[in-house]
Design an enzyme around this catalytic site. Structure first.
Site, short mmCIF file in Angstrom:
data_model
loop_
_atom_site.label_atom_id
_atom_site.label_comp_id
_atom_site.label_asym_id
_atom_site.label_seq_id
_atom_site.Cartn_x
_atom_site.Cartn_y
_atom_site.Cartn_z
CB THR A 274 -0.90 0.05 1.25
OG1 THR A 274 -0.05 -0.10 2.40
CG2 THR A 274 -1.94 -1.03 1.25
N GLY A 276 2.47 4.42 -0.99
CA GLY A 276 2.24 5.35 -2.10
C GLY A 276 0.77 5.50 -2.49
CB THR A 277 -2.38 4.11 -1.04
OG1 THR A 277 -1.73 2.89 -0.84
CG2 THR A 277 -3.78 3.86 -1.55
#
Ligand SMILES: Cc1ncc(COP(=O)(O)OP(=O)(O)O)c(N)n1
Ligand SMILES: Cc1nc(C(=O)O)sc1CCOP(=O)(O)O
Ligand SMILES: [Mg+2]
Length: 561
Positions: A274, A276-277
């Site tokens: 996850t 850099g979401t």
């Protein structure tokens, strides 16, 4: 003096009329003076003079003739490539908008955490902003890591000087690994200057809490209250992201446009990848806005894109830390298989080309997978699924099973006619005829690596197949066949004529089997092999028939040498 126009632009554009000597002089001294505020007036003066003297105007090469949607991201670099500038560039490319970058900090970072941060001096942030905004037409600015109050101020000043269509603020404060990326001092800058200019701000639970003096947020109801309070700070829209909310099966985000609340609910993707979401979501919102979406549509499209990418990437393994990056282009997962597959098409695989037939399989009571397995075990060097009466879903499911079988033997698997099925199961390619999808369209849908074959009966068709980017031609019918209704027979002479003229390797088809395969190979020296339906699949034992035909073809090849 300074000029933001690169020399290449002068060279390639007829609309810019700066004499090369002037240009060179300007370039050599450019940027030197930009650092100091006292020189700013001179630069502006120069810029205006340049416009008057040389008819160079910012608008000439920006707003009117540059229609490419453009997002400028102002954010930090992530050496691990998962978040920050790197995520923004990938998200914008995946969402098909141009992305320029102003780097505010360089982080030494990986999937374990942040090992170091080097903040870019605010003057140089200002210089990057000027370089981009003077020269390019930016539609939307998206902000990420803004590590100091002065950088926030520099950014707000630039945005006042160069207004853009929309401002998306991702108030990055803490990394996924828990490392602090922006201290408390920036909060004042967010609250007083940046948020009042923002079209949307996208805090997660922790960031929303920080913006509101650490008020605890534990429920969707708290998120709604927070969205309202953050909206009171000035942004036009607020998206409070609930991914970190404990005890929730779904991921619920709260969107507030100043009047209505919307709960955007999606199933939580079970993944560690996850990292850099948040950056990706904000960049994708910016990208959709740059393309012209309304705010709510932009948020929904961006959310769906991120969810798809997370779901696609859940089995990726990049780095050893707790939070891995994900794949913005949905293309890495099958990289192993791609690597094992031959990179470019090898025409030798046309030697024994097995083409399946659903009615023959039905007649002999075998599944497509059983037929394919027997053929590859018997020595088929390429397989085509020609399932004329299969339902789409049944076809895709069968193709996936056949693909596994073929890959385990290193044999390419093509799909007849159905580009959609080939895409859905990631087959090695397709075979299309003269009344199917044109090969150039199939190529643009399938990309450069897939194999495309085209049926050709004439020299002109073979030439067109080559122009269209096909890999091989299927040439026939060499002999009469009852497998394909109303098929014109071109005979050995027709085959020879087309094969000699063809720039692409050719496989012969139509009425070919054990009894005549060697004649075909001997009569037409540059034919690469034979494609066969009934001689393999309208028989009791596919394995035996394929083995026997393979022996005949191998001998024919040996006698050619
Ligand atoms: C290898 C090979 N050559 C020719 C064909 C025939 O394709 P097409 O003309 O599109 O006819 P259908 O097979 O779709 O009936 C082929 N399938 N394979
Ligand atoms: C599918 C097909 N295409 C042909 C062409 O001439 O393009 S002949 C053909 C049928 C080939 O089946 P069999 O090996 O049973 O004769
Ligand atoms: Mg066809």
């Amino acid at each position: 003096m300074a000029c933001a126009l690169p020399l290449e632009r002068y060279k390639s554009s007829t609309s810019l009329q700066v004499a090369p000597s002037v240009f060179r002089q300007v370039r050599n001294s450019s940027f030197v003076s930009w650092n100091s505020d006292s020189n700013k007036k001179n630069q502006r003066q120069f810029f205006v003079t340049m416009q008057a003297d040389n008819r160079v105007s910012r608008n000439m090469h920006t707003s009117s003739d540059n229609k490419i949607p453009h997002v400028l991201t102002v954010a930090g670099s992530d050496s691990g490539g998962g978040a920050g500038i790197q995520a923004d560039l990938k998200a914008c490319a995946a969402r098909r908008v141009y992305c320029s970058t102003v780097i505010t900090a360089v982080t030494a970072q990986n999937t374990v955490g942040v090992q170091g941060v080097n903040i870019v001096p605010e003057d140089f942030v200002a210089e990057q902003l000027r370089s981009v905004l003077y020269d390019m037409h930016v539609d939307v600015v998206k902000t990420g890591m803004l590590p100091s109050l002065n950088i926030v101020k520099v950014l707000c000043r630039s945005l006042r000087e160069f207004p853009v269509k929309a401002l998306v603020v991702d108030p990055v404060m803490v990394s996924t690994s828990g490392d602090v990326l922006a201290g408390h001092s920036v909060l004042a800058g967010f609250r007083e200057e940046l948020l009042p200019m923002a079209d949307i701000v996208t805090p997660n639970i922790k960031e929303a809490s920080a913006l509101l003096n650490n008020v605890p947020l534990r429920s969707v109801s708290d998120m709604r209250t927070a969205a309202k309070l953050i909206h009171d700070l000035g942004p036009r829209n607020v998206l409070v992201k609930g991914g970190d909310l404990p005890d929730s099966l779904d991921a619920i985000d709260v969107f507030f446009d100043g009047e209505e609340f919307y709960e955007l609910c999606s199933p939580r993707v079970n993944t560690h990848n996850t990292h850099g979401t948040g950056c990706t979501l904000a960049s994708s919102i910016a990208a959709e806005l740059a393309k012209g979406s309304s705010m709510f549509s932009a948020v929904k499209l961006a959310k769906r894109y991120v969810e798809t990418a997370l779901d696609y990437s859940k089995d990726l393994f990049i780095g050893n830390g707790a939070q891995g990056p994900f794949d913005h282009f949905l293309a890495l997962k099958n990289i192993d298989q791609c690597c094992h597959r031959q990179d470019s098409f090898n025409p030798n695989c046309l030697l024994l080309y097995a083409v399946t037939d659903s009615s023959m399989n039905r007649k002999w009571g075998r599944s497509i997978a059983d037929a394919v397995k027997a053929a590859v075990e018997g020595g088929a060097t390429i397989v085509q699924l020609r399932e004329k009466d299969a339902e789409t879903r049944e076809f895709i499911d069968a193709a996936k099973v056949c693909l596994e079988i073929c890959r385990s033997y290193g044999v390419p698997l093509l799909i007849n006619d159905r580009i959609d099925v080939a895409l859905a199961c990631d087959a090695d390619g397709v075979h299309v005829g003269q009344s199917d999808m044109p090969a150039h369209l199939a190529r643009s849908l399938l990309g450069p690596e897939k194999i495309i074959g085209v049926s050709c009966k004439t020299i002109e068709q073979a030439e067109q197949a080559w122009v269209d980017g096909a890999d091989y031609i299927g040439c026939g019918g060499v002999y009469p066949t009852s497998t394909k209704a109303n098929n014109r027979t071109i005979g050995l002479d027709g085959l020879r004529e087309v094969c000699q003229a063809s720039k692409l390797p050719a496989v012969a088809i139509g009425g070919i089997g054990l009894s005549n395969a060697s004649v075909v190979m001997e009569s037409v020296p540059n034919v690469k092999g034979v494609a066969v339906v009934s001689a393999l699949f309208d028989r009791e034992c596919v394995l035996t028939e394929t083995r026997n035909l393979h022996t005949v073809l191998s001998e024919a090849m040996l006698s050619r040498k």
